[in-house]
Write a protein that holds these residues in place. Structure first.
Motif, PDB file in Angstrom:
ATOM      1  N   GLY A  50     -17.135 -62.417  89.210  1.00 14.03           N
ATOM      2  CA  GLY A  50     -16.449 -63.442  89.644  1.00 14.03           C
ATOM      3  C   GLY A  50     -16.429 -64.568  88.718  1.00 14.03           C
ATOM      4  N   PHE A  51     -16.236 -65.863  89.328  1.00 21.29           N
ATOM      5  CA  PHE A  51     -16.307 -67.221  88.512  1.00 21.29           C
ATOM      6  C   PHE A  51     -17.105 -68.184  89.339  1.00 21.29           C
ATOM      7  N   ARG A  52     -17.774 -68.924  88.655  1.00 20.31           N
ATOM      8  CA  ARG A  52     -18.465 -70.043  89.277  1.00 20.31           C
ATOM      9  C   ARG A  52     -17.491 -71.082  88.944  1.00 20.31           C
ATOM     10  N   CYS A  53     -16.789 -71.940  89.908  1.00 24.37           N
ATOM     11  CA  CYS A  53     -15.734 -72.854  89.569  1.00 24.37           C
ATOM     12  C   CYS A  53     -16.192 -74.302  90.010  1.00 24.37           C
ATOM     13  N   GLY A  54     -15.777 -75.398  89.172  1.00 25.74           N
ATOM     14  CA  GLY A  54     -16.069 -76.789  89.606  1.00 25.74           C
ATOM     15  C   GLY A  54     -14.854 -77.439  89.966  1.00 25.74           C
ATOM     16  N   PHE A  55     -14.968 -78.366  90.944  1.00 28.49           N
ATOM     17  CA  PHE A  55     -13.868 -78.986  91.420  1.00 28.49           C
ATOM     18  C   PHE A  55     -14.031 -80.417  91.796  1.00 28.49           C
ATOM     19  N   LEU A  56     -13.068 -81.244  91.897  1.00 31.00           N
ATOM     20  CA  LEU A  56     -13.352 -82.797  92.192  1.00 31.00           C
ATOM     21  C   LEU A  56     -13.783 -82.764  93.657  1.00 31.00           C
ATOM     22  N   GLY A  57     -13.499 -82.025  94.498  1.00 31.66           N
ATOM     23  CA  GLY A  57     -13.585 -82.141  95.918  1.00 31.66           C
ATOM     24  C   GLY A  57     -13.292 -81.027  96.541  1.00 31.66           C
ATOM     25  N   LEU A  58     -13.287 -81.028  98.121  1.00 32.70           N
ATOM     26  CA  LEU A  58     -12.863 -79.795  98.630  1.00 32.70           C
ATOM     27  C   LEU A  58     -11.498 -79.594  98.497  1.00 32.70           C
ATOM     28  N   LEU A  59     -10.433 -80.751  98.614  1.00 34.48           N
ATOM     29  CA  LEU A  59      -9.231 -80.473  98.617  1.00 34.48           C
ATOM     30  C   LEU A  59      -8.777 -79.744  97.377  1.00 34.48           C
ATOM     31  N   HIS A  60      -9.315 -80.484  96.339  1.00 36.85           N
ATOM     32  CA  HIS A  60      -9.140 -79.661  94.954  1.00 36.85           C
ATOM     33  C   HIS A  60      -9.122 -78.386  95.122  1.00 36.85           C
ATOM     34  N   LEU A  61     -10.504 -78.158  95.669  1.00 39.27           N
ATOM     35  CA  LEU A  61     -10.835 -76.399  95.656  1.00 39.27           C
ATOM     36  C   LEU A  61      -9.856 -75.555  96.552  1.00 39.27           C
TER      37      LEU A  61
ATOM     38  N   ARG B 108     -25.127 -88.701  97.181  1.00 42.84           N
ATOM     39  CA  ARG B 108     -25.038 -89.278  98.484  1.00 42.84           C
ATOM     40  C   ARG B 108     -23.471 -90.168  98.104  1.00 42.84           C
ATOM     41  N   ILE B 109     -22.885 -90.328  99.412  1.00 40.81           N
ATOM     42  CA  ILE B 109     -21.523 -90.831  99.696  1.00 40.81           C
ATOM     43  C   ILE B 109     -21.497 -91.923 100.598  1.00 40.81           C
ATOM     44  N   ARG B 110     -20.579 -93.096 100.385  1.00 36.86           N
ATOM     45  CA  ARG B 110     -20.277 -93.854 101.222  1.00 36.86           C
ATOM     46  C   ARG B 110     -19.110 -93.486 102.034  1.00 36.86           C
ATOM     47  N   ALA B 111     -19.278 -93.290 103.227  1.00 32.89           N
ATOM     48  CA  ALA B 111     -17.979 -92.648 104.068  1.00 32.89           C
ATOM     49  C   ALA B 111     -17.548 -93.870 104.986  1.00 32.89           C
ATOM     50  N   THR B 112     -16.073 -93.905 105.121  1.00 31.74           N
ATOM     51  CA  THR B 112     -15.536 -94.849 105.987  1.00 31.74           C
ATOM     52  C   THR B 112     -14.664 -94.171 106.980  1.00 31.74           C
ATOM     53  N   ILE B 113     -14.971 -94.362 108.479  1.00 31.14           N
ATOM     54  CA  ILE B 113     -14.218 -93.611 109.256  1.00 31.14           C
ATOM     55  C   ILE B 113     -13.689 -94.455 110.205  1.00 31.14           C
ATOM     56  N   LEU B 114     -12.309 -94.430 110.500  1.00 32.45           N
ATOM     57  CA  LEU B 114     -11.668 -95.067 111.486  1.00 32.45           C
ATOM     58  C   LEU B 114     -11.405 -94.337 112.718  1.00 32.45           C
ATOM     59  N   VAL B 115     -11.810 -94.517 113.875  1.00 32.55           N
ATOM     60  CA  VAL B 115     -11.751 -93.671 115.204  1.00 32.55           C
ATOM     61  C   VAL B 115     -11.421 -94.601 116.429  1.00 32.55           C
TER      62      VAL B 115
ATOM     63  N   VAL C  76     -21.149 -82.930 103.699  1.00 31.07           N
ATOM     64  CA  VAL C  76     -19.792 -83.155 103.985  1.00 31.07           C
ATOM     65  C   VAL C  76     -18.943 -82.099 103.390  1.00 31.07           C
ATOM     66  N   VAL C  77     -19.147 -81.504 102.374  1.00 32.25           N
ATOM     67  CA  VAL C  77     -18.428 -80.363 101.868  1.00 32.25           C
ATOM     68  C   VAL C  77     -18.263 -79.343 102.596  1.00 32.25           C
ATOM     69  N   PHE C  78     -19.360 -79.124 103.507  1.00 22.85           N
ATOM     70  CA  PHE C  78     -19.460 -77.818 104.297  1.00 22.85           C
ATOM     71  C   PHE C  78     -18.395 -77.758 105.182  1.00 22.85           C
ATOM     72  N   ASP C  79     -18.279 -78.540 106.339  1.00 27.10           N
ATOM     73  CA  ASP C  79     -17.198 -78.484 107.169  1.00 27.10           C
ATOM     74  C   ASP C  79     -16.985 -79.591 107.793  1.00 27.10           C
ATOM     75  N   PHE C  80     -17.698 -80.663 107.512  1.00 21.23           N
ATOM     76  CA  PHE C  80     -17.632 -82.123 108.016  1.00 21.23           C
ATOM     77  C   PHE C  80     -16.090 -82.519 108.408  1.00 21.23           C
ATOM     78  N   TYR C  81     -15.147 -82.392 107.746  1.00 25.78           N
ATOM     79  CA  TYR C  81     -13.967 -82.603 107.645  1.00 25.78           C
ATOM     80  C   TYR C  81     -13.440 -81.874 109.038  1.00 25.78           C
ATOM     81  N   ASP C  82     -13.534 -80.773 109.143  1.00 20.44           N
ATOM     82  CA  ASP C  82     -13.016 -79.785 110.265  1.00 20.44           C
ATOM     83  C   ASP C  82     -13.699 -80.201 111.654  1.00 20.44           C
TER      84      ASP C  82
END
Ligand code: GDP
Ligand code: MG
Length: 597
Positions: free
Chosen positions: A339-350, A405-412, A452-458
């Motif tokens: 298969g292939f090891r692929c690089g992306f800008l982020g999860l959506l890109h993936l 590390r990231i700086r995450a902003t969440i509005l809730v 975060v890349v794992f399943d944080f968004y879900d």
């Protein structure tokens, strides 16, 4: 066109606040496209974008507008990608224009992406015109949302334009505001050519098409131009503008936005943010701030059917042709084959790339757990960029490991705040800020990108019933106590399942993984130990007990056809299994095991 009659702008908005619909109305109201040609969301080209309602590639359109003052203006709209994965592309396209329409849904208010995108516009010194959209809806509350724009973003919103992109109300006022409130571009036609490469893509007929903003000088057909980053020289064979269809022109001057083609073979040769100048009498210094976009998330893509490997290679090559930020190299895995090891800008890109391979090329894929790029500092002073946890060197030679590390902003909404704080805390987050914007809280967290890349968004979506909005930016690499966890099935390490985890969370992750695998791996004729280990030490273990009966055992006696069917079914099942040592693991087991929680 003279500079005083040009206005260049972009539209910034949170997803679904009406950016594309507003763009459509502007195009339509100025007669740029005849009504019968008008398709909804002219600027969202790709299917996936349409379905998900997101704009990925920056698109652009040139509109001629005869204003109330009797003058005709050229309005160039660059539609920027709306998602955090493409933040760098957003920042470049922002530098190509002088102003922004800030679209906020007047039934919803300011959201996380509103903030992220408007800060980009502020960074680029834009004049910003707030637009309150969806005023046709009963829930619209313009005064409240205008107040929120002033409080949260800190820009004047008392003369925000009230618009319904659906009914067309306020569209005329918007066009007048673009002309009178946004500044004209500056530039010197007599100076050496300086053009910014805003975007590029592969077109089957024209080859690579390059979107440019001319800062100084004039670009003409036939010119020989140089890309300042890599020094390559090309002869321009076509220049033009988008209306929104391509229309050829003779020249592009300062302040103008258009495209060029120059028999360029690969998108890779045209880096977003680069400066284009003439080969002879070119400018001395490039435009400031160039940095190539780097993949930050990596994962393995394997065909479910190994016979499709060559098709996958072809699909990946074709997609890479049009996407300089997508990288790939061949990978072999004992569990998953070639298969292939692929690089992306982020999860959506993936997700977008994976979807396109499955959909456009009809290849069923296994995706391994996404991983970030770690910096591994060896005791001998060497630093390794680790893209694949399976390649983690022996811990005895490792001094320490740094992770992004990231700086995450969440509005809730307030009622879900507790759950969000807990989620961030569980993911090793450090709270940086907590403020209120009306009934909603704005929390800022420092988080490891890995978590975060794992399943944080879900997870975030599910604990807030979809009411949270989220955005992030990469900040720095920082050391933490990270270890490689391997999974062993029947004493054999399964490379596709190895991951880097924080030492304190290793047991928990390991336990969850082996429990899941126990459910997913079918029983065999012998006992199978399933273990999670850190550097040789087992931290979690399950045992799959042996199986005695064969599958046909429950068909007593004569029903031959049923027996046959079962055997056939078993054979089919086998094809989808991977022999692992003496153990067969079904593909679904990998996929499910990799989706934790
Ligand atoms: P984008 O994600 O910002 O590009 O948002 P879209 O333009 O795709 O709009 C999101 C949804 O809102 C679509 O279903 C639109 O039809 C709808 N929409 C956009 N503008 C308006 C408006 O002024 N009024 C109403 N009622 N709906 C709108
Ligand atoms: Mg859109």
């Amino acid at each position: 066109t003279d500079l005083a009659h040009i206005r260049n702008f972009s539209i910034v908005a949170h997803i679904d606040h009406g950016k594309s619909t507003l763009a459509d109305r502007l195009i339509q109201a100025t007669g740029t496209v005849q009504d019968r040609e008008m398709k909804e969301q002219m600027l969202d080209a790709m299917d996936i974008e349409r379905e998900r309602g997101i704009t990925i590639k920056a698109n652009t359109v040139r509109i001629d507008y005869r204003a109330d003052d009797g003058e005709t203006y050229v309005l160039n709209l660059i539609d920027t990608p709306g998602h955090v994965d493409f933040a760098y592309e957003v920042s470049r396209s922002m530098r190509a224009v002088e102003g922004s329409l800030l679209v906020v849904d007047s039934t919803q208010g300011v959201e996380a992406q509103t903030l992220a995108n408007v800060y980009q516009a502020i960074d680029a010194d834009h004049e910003i015109v707030p637009v309150l959209n969806k005023i046709d809806l009963p829930a619209s509350d313009c005064d409240k949302v205008a107040g929120q724009i002033e409080d949260v973003i800190g820009i004047d919103a008392h003369d925000a334009i009230r618009v319904s992109a659906k009914t067309g109300e306020g569209i005329h006022e918007t066009l007048e505001a673009i002309v009178h409130r946004l500044p004209a571009p500056r530039g010197d036609a007599a100076a050496p050519l300086r053009a910014m490469l805003v975007d590029s893509w592969y077109d089957a007929y024209l080859g690579v098409v390059v979107l440019v903003r001319i800062m100084d000088g004039v670009l003409r057909k036939g010119d020989r131009v140089r890309m300042m980053q890599n020094g390559s020289v090309h002869q321009v064979d076509r220049i033009g503008v988008f209306r929104p269809m391509m229309a050829v022109v003779d020249a592009l001057g300062p302040g103008e936005i258009g495209f060029l083609t120059a028999s360029i073979k690969q998108v890779r040769d045209t880096r977003v943010g680069d400066t284009i100048t003439h080969e002879k009498r070119g400018c001395d210094t490039p435009l400031p701030g160039f940095k190539p976009s780097q993949p930050v998330v990596f994962c393995g893509l394997f065909p479910v059917d190994s016979a499709e490997f060559e098709d996958l290679r072809e699909a990946i090559e074709k997609l890479a042709l049009n996407d300089a930020s997508f990288s790939s190299e061949m990978e072999t895995s004992a569990a998953l084959g070639f298969g292939f090891r692929c690089g992306f800008l982020g999860l959506l890109h993936l997700e977008v790339i994976r979807d396109r391979i499955e959909r456009e090329y009809d290849i069923e894929l296994i995706t391994t757990a996404p991983s970030v790029v770690y910096h591994v500092f060896m005791k001998d002073g060497e630093v390794i960029e680790l893209h694949n946890p399976a390649d983690m060197p022996d811990l005895t030679y490792v001094d320490h490991v740094e992770e992004p590390r990231i700086r995450a902003t969440i509005l809730v909404p307030d009622e879900y705040l507790g759950d969000v704080l807990k989620l961030c805390q569980d993911r090793r987050g450090i709270q940086l800020d907590l403020t209120y914007a009306g009934p909603r809280a704005m929390v800022v967290y420092d988080l490891p990108l890995n978590e975060v890349v794992f399943d944080f968004y879900d997870r975030l979506k599910s604990v807030t019933k979809g009411y949270a909005s989220f955005d992030y930016q990469l900040t720095e690499y920082r050391a933490d106590n990270l270890v490689k966890m391997s999974v062993l099935v029947n004493e054999e390490p399964v490379d596709a399942l190895s991951m880097l985890v924080h030492r304190d969370r290793a047991e928990m992750r390991g336990r969850a993984m082996v429990e899941k695998l126990k459910e997913l791996i079918p029983r065999h004729m012998f006992k199978i130990p399933i273990q999670a280990a850190i550097g040789g030490k087992v931290v979690a273990r399950e045992t799959l007990s042996a199986l005695r009966k064969d599958v046909t055992a429950k068909c007593y006696g004569g029903d031959v056809s049923r027996k046959k069917k079962l055997l056939e079914k078993q054979k089919k099942g086998k094809k989808k299994m991977r022999q692992f040592g003496r153990v067969e693991i079904p593909q679904e087991a990998f996929i499910s095991a990799l989706k934790m929680d």
